[in-house]
Each structure stands twice: as C-alpha cells, then as structure tokens.
Design an enzyme around this catalytic site. Structure first.
Site, PDB file in Angstrom:
ATOM      1  N   TYR A 185       0.822  -1.217   0.000  1.00  0.00           N
ATOM      2  CA  TYR A 185       0.000   0.000   0.000  1.00  0.00           C
ATOM      3  C   TYR A 185       0.853   1.262   0.000  1.00  0.00           C
ATOM      4  O   TYR A 185       0.594   2.194   0.746  1.00  0.00           O
ATOM      5  CB  TYR A 185      -0.946  -0.010   1.215  1.00  0.00           C
ATOM      6  N   LYS A 188      -6.034 -11.305  11.882  1.00  0.00           N
ATOM      7  CA  LYS A 188      -5.642 -10.073  12.589  1.00  0.00           C
ATOM      8  C   LYS A 188      -5.410 -10.309  14.085  1.00  0.00           C
ATOM      9  O   LYS A 188      -4.367 -10.825  14.456  1.00  0.00           O
ATOM     10  CB  LYS A 188      -6.658  -8.967  12.326  1.00  0.00           C
ATOM     11  N   TYR A 202     -14.746  -4.695   2.619  1.00  0.00           N
ATOM     12  CA  TYR A 202     -13.364  -5.089   2.338  1.00  0.00           C
ATOM     13  C   TYR A 202     -13.133  -6.469   2.928  1.00  0.00           C
ATOM     14  O   TYR A 202     -13.398  -6.689   4.112  1.00  0.00           O
ATOM     15  CB  TYR A 202     -12.360  -4.088   2.930  1.00  0.00           C
ATOM     16  N   ASP A 239     -17.497 -11.964   8.216  1.00  0.00           N
ATOM     17  CA  ASP A 239     -16.052 -11.710   8.200  1.00  0.00           C
ATOM     18  C   ASP A 239     -15.695 -10.904   9.455  1.00  0.00           C
ATOM     19  O   ASP A 239     -15.898  -9.694   9.511  1.00  0.00           O
ATOM     20  CB  ASP A 239     -15.697 -10.939   6.916  1.00  0.00           C
TER      21      ASP A 239
HETATM   22  C1  LIG Z   1      -7.742  -6.972   6.856  1.00  0.00           C
HETATM   23  C2  LIG Z   1      -9.011  -7.658   6.496  1.00  0.00           C
HETATM   24  C3  LIG Z   1      -9.021  -8.813   5.696  1.00  0.00           C
HETATM   25  C4  LIG Z   1      -7.758  -9.352   5.060  1.00  0.00           C
HETATM   26  O1  LIG Z   1      -6.874  -9.854   6.006  1.00  0.00           O
HETATM   27  P1  LIG Z   1      -5.311 -10.004   5.610  1.00  0.00           P
HETATM   28  O2  LIG Z   1      -4.732 -10.783   6.743  1.00  0.00           O
HETATM   29  O3  LIG Z   1      -4.782  -8.608   5.525  1.00  0.00           O
HETATM   30  O4  LIG Z   1      -5.254 -10.727   4.331  1.00  0.00           O
HETATM   31  C5  LIG Z   1     -10.233  -9.438   5.463  1.00  0.00           C
HETATM   32  N1  LIG Z   1     -11.370  -8.961   5.983  1.00  0.00           N
HETATM   33  C6  LIG Z   1     -11.410  -7.857   6.756  1.00  0.00           C
HETATM   34  C7  LIG Z   1     -12.713  -7.410   7.330  1.00  0.00           C
HETATM   35  C8  LIG Z   1     -10.231  -7.156   7.030  1.00  0.00           C
HETATM   36  O5  LIG Z   1     -10.277  -6.035   7.756  1.00  0.00           O
END
Ligand SMILES: *Cc1c(COP(=O)(O)O)cnc(C)c1O
Length: 424
Positions: free
Chosen positions: A15, A263, A142, A234
């Site tokens: 990025y 995360k 996202y 998600d």
């Molecule tokens: C950051 C994120 C992802 C992607 O995770 P990465 O480990 O960066 O590939 C997927 N979904 C959401 C909601 C996110 O914030």
C-alpha cells in the site's frame, strides 16, 4: 548505510507509492503500546499495527509460550497429521463463538480465511448439484487482497486494474431502516441463484470505519436465513474485543453459517487465519466420492507456533484485566467523541467499542486519497503517534493495554490537528 537506505535498495512496501512516499521508519523494538526506532524515538501505536496487536508489543506471556513451543514442535504437515495447539485452539475458540459453529479450518491470513469461506459455500452448493453461484456483498466492504477476496470487496481504486478479471458479485448497501424492504425484495428476487452473503458485521473497516446498526443487520440475516442464502460473517477485523464485545456476533441475535478470523487472532504476534462453519456445510463435503472433498490448503496451515500464540492471546483476552481495559477504552472513546463532535472541522464521529473514527470536513469527496491524509499522517508521526488516516477519516484502535494518559495524549493531538486545519 542506514537501515532506511538499505531498505530502499531492495524492499517494496505494501500500500505504498514507492516513488513519492517517505522512507520507511525502521523499528527496532516494541513494548506495550509503544514502538521504538533506531534513535530511541518512540511512537504510540494508535492503530494496533494494522489492527492486529491486542495486548501490546512483545508481550512476555505470549513470547514465553511461543518460545517453549518452538523447542517442542515448530511445524508439521497438517494433512494426515495434527497437533495439540491446533486442537486446543479449535476447542477454545468454539467455546466463545455462537454454538452453531462446529468446524475449524486453518489458513494463515484474513484473505485466505475469506477465500476458504467462499469456496466452502460455492462447493457446498456444487456438491449438492445446485446452481447457486452468485455472491452477495456490501458496497464499501473489504475482505482482502487475493483475487476471490478482492472480487467480493467493494470496487475501488484498489481493485480497478483487475476489474475485468473479478467474478460478478451482487452488491447491496448496508441495511438502514429506509432501504431494508428494497434489500429484502432484491435478495428474494434472485435467492435461488445466491450461494452466500459475505459481510463485515457492524463496522466496515477499510471502507472508512463505516458503521451500521445491529437491528438492520439482524433483519437482513433473518431474511437470508429464510431464503437459504449462506451467511459468511467476516470478523477478521471486528473479532477479539475490537467492538467492545468478543465478536461482532455478540451484538447480534442472528447467527451466521460461517465466520472468518485473523488479525487479532494471535494477539498480533504471528500470521494465522481461521474459517469456522456449521456442521451442515462440513457434512456437504462428506462422500465416498474423492471429488467432493475441499481441496484447499497452505504450506503453513495451522502452524503450531501461530496456534500457540493464539491460545496465549485468547487466555489474556478472557482475563478480567483485559476485559476491564476494553471497557475503560470504550468509555474514554465515548467521552472524547462527545467532545470532538462539537468541533467545527468535524463532519461525523463514529464509535463501536474500541474503534473511534472521526471524519474531517473536506471539500473533496471522502476517499482514501483525500489530501488530508498526506498532511495528517506526518503531523501525527512528528508528535510521536502512529495514526494512518483513511483519507479524511482518522481512526484510533489502540492495543487494549494503552493507558488513559496515552489515550488522552492522542485525543489532544487530534484536537490540535483539527484546530490547525481550521486556521488554514
Ligand atoms: C484486513 C481484512 C481482511 C484481510 O486480512 P489479511 O490478513 O490482511 O489478508 C479481510 N477482511 C477484513 C474485514 C479485514 O479487515
């Protein structure tokens, strides 16, 4: 040569427009909410290092557990073999998820956790001989940067060069009182074609910390359930205390069919991804026929060190001390949001739990490339704070160990920045 110069010789950063960006700042040490550079200058990590750090940097408890695991077993193939950290993590995580989540599939980041969830849904219907193939998703959502995850993310400057290659997705706006009837009739109209619905619960992170109500999402979820559309929640960003409760689902009465985590999963220590699902989906792959299996895996699937870090982090997360910290941060955020809302430069303040977002007034359209970002990011760094605005949206999501004094310092520098933009 300095570390910065050596970095510039060979490293391509994520990025980052490498031609115009300032050189990367080499960090040599982390402790609690602080990062330290070569010269010993410290930075308050107000974004939890891209939303991953829960209990502070270089946490000694997690470090000790990972070090012991490193000497016992660092890695083993996960097809045909298993290990204690993976089993214990599955058991521990399922204990705190909705009861319908019964199976755990390991990967190593958020994007792949999403890819797996999508493949589970699409192949589930395929195995059944159903023609459900479409995916439903939120505009401004996202879900990651790999191709499948990118396809189900809102179209933006990030996806533009690949747009022709991304599979078709039906995008809907997040639910509001006004648009719910329309969303429901849209879903019903194409229900027999829709394999699954993927969404970030309550907070759309990368989309600009946009927030929608639990009631609206509950109603949309009830409707998807009725139309047999599988729901992928998600929680890569919202999981593990970010929203003030353990998971986004703890704010909801409806339950999803699949969930994605990464995360904060390991407390921000190691890469790890998890996709969980209901038994019915798992059973949809059981057959005498080899072709019906889920052929997906990564070399480092369920890495024992990452699973160990996640177990240690979950233990910390469930402790009274951390739960008190989370409540404390929610309260501090709320107090500041009431104050900052009245600032003439502020367009909107949004808060969900430990996530606080402040949208600046701007003549330009709200977007990632808003010029404010280029002024604000260095301004905060000069004041020893790591904040990465999403365009004209400043957000704070601190590691839970951050002290009240440190939070107040960040609020005061944000106030200062607001007052300076007023003068210009
Ligand atoms: C950051 C994120 C992802 C992607 O995770 P990465 O480990 O960066 O590939 C997927 N979904 C959401 C909601 C996110 O914030």
């Amino acid at each position: 040569m300095t570390l910065s110069e050596r970095d510039q010789q060979h490293i391509w950063h994520p990025y980052t427009q490498m031609q115009t960006s300032a050189p990367a700042i080499p960090i040599v040490k982390g402790a609690g909410a602080y990062l330290f550079d070569e010269q010993g200058k410290r930075y308050l990590d107000a974004v939890s290092s891209w939303w991953v750090t829960l209990h502070g940097h270089a946490h000694p408890y997690i470090a000790q557990k990972v070090a012991a695991q490193l000497l016992a077993l660092e890695q083993v193939i996960f097809a045909g073999f298993t290990h204690t950290p993976a089993i214990e993590l599955a058991e521990t995580l399922l204990e705190i998820l909705p009861a319908n989540q019964q199976k755990v599939f390991y990967t190593d980041n958020g994007s792949t956790a999403v890819e797996v969830a999508l493949k589970m849904c699409l192949q589930f219907w395929n195995n059944k001989g159903s023609s459900r193939q479409k995916v439903l998703a939120f505009t401004n959502g996202y879900h990651g940067d790999t191709f499948g995850a990118m396809a189900v993310s809102g179209r933006s400057v990030w996806t533009r060069p690949f747009e022709q290659l991304l599979f078709d997705v039906v995008f809907i706006d997040p639910p509001t009182k006004e648009n719910l009837p329309q969303l429901k009739s849209l879903v019903s109209g194409m229900a027999t074609e829709i394999a699954c619905f993927i969404y970030e619960p309550l907070v759309q992170g990368s989309g600009g910390m946009l927030m929608h109500s639990a009631e609206g999402l509950n109603e949309l979820m009830r409707h998807c359930r009725k139309e047999r559309v599988l729901m992928i929640q998600d929680e890569v960003f919202t999981g593990f205390g970010r929203t003030g409760k353990n998971f986004g689902c703890d704010h909801l009465t409806e339950v999803p069919d699949l969930m994605c985590f990464s995360k904060g999963l390991t407390g921000g220590t190691m890469p790890l991804g998890i996709t969980t699902c209901i038994n019915e989906i798992y059973e949809g792959f059981l057959s005498e026929d080899q072709h019906k299996a889920l052929y997906h895996g990564h070399s480092f699937t369920a890495n024992p060190l990452a699973c160990t870090a996640a177990l240690a982090s979950l233990e910390l997360l469930r402790s009274q001390e951390t739960q008190d910290h989370i409540r404390r941060i929610c309260k501090k955020h709320l107090e500041f949001s009431i104050k900052v809302e009245s600032h003439p430069q502020v367009k909107e303040v949004r808060q969900t739990g430990t996530i606080l977002a402040i949208e600046w007034k701007s003549n330009a359209e709200t977007s990632y490339f808003n010029a404010f970002r280029d002024q604000l990011y260095p301004f905060f760094l000069e004041h020893g704070i790591l904040l990465r605005p999403l365009g004209n949206v400043i957000y704070i999501l601190p590691p839970y160990c951050m002290s009240n004094e440190d939070l107040e310092y960040i609020y005061s520098v944000i106030w200062l920045a607001l007052s300076q933009t007023e003068k210009r």
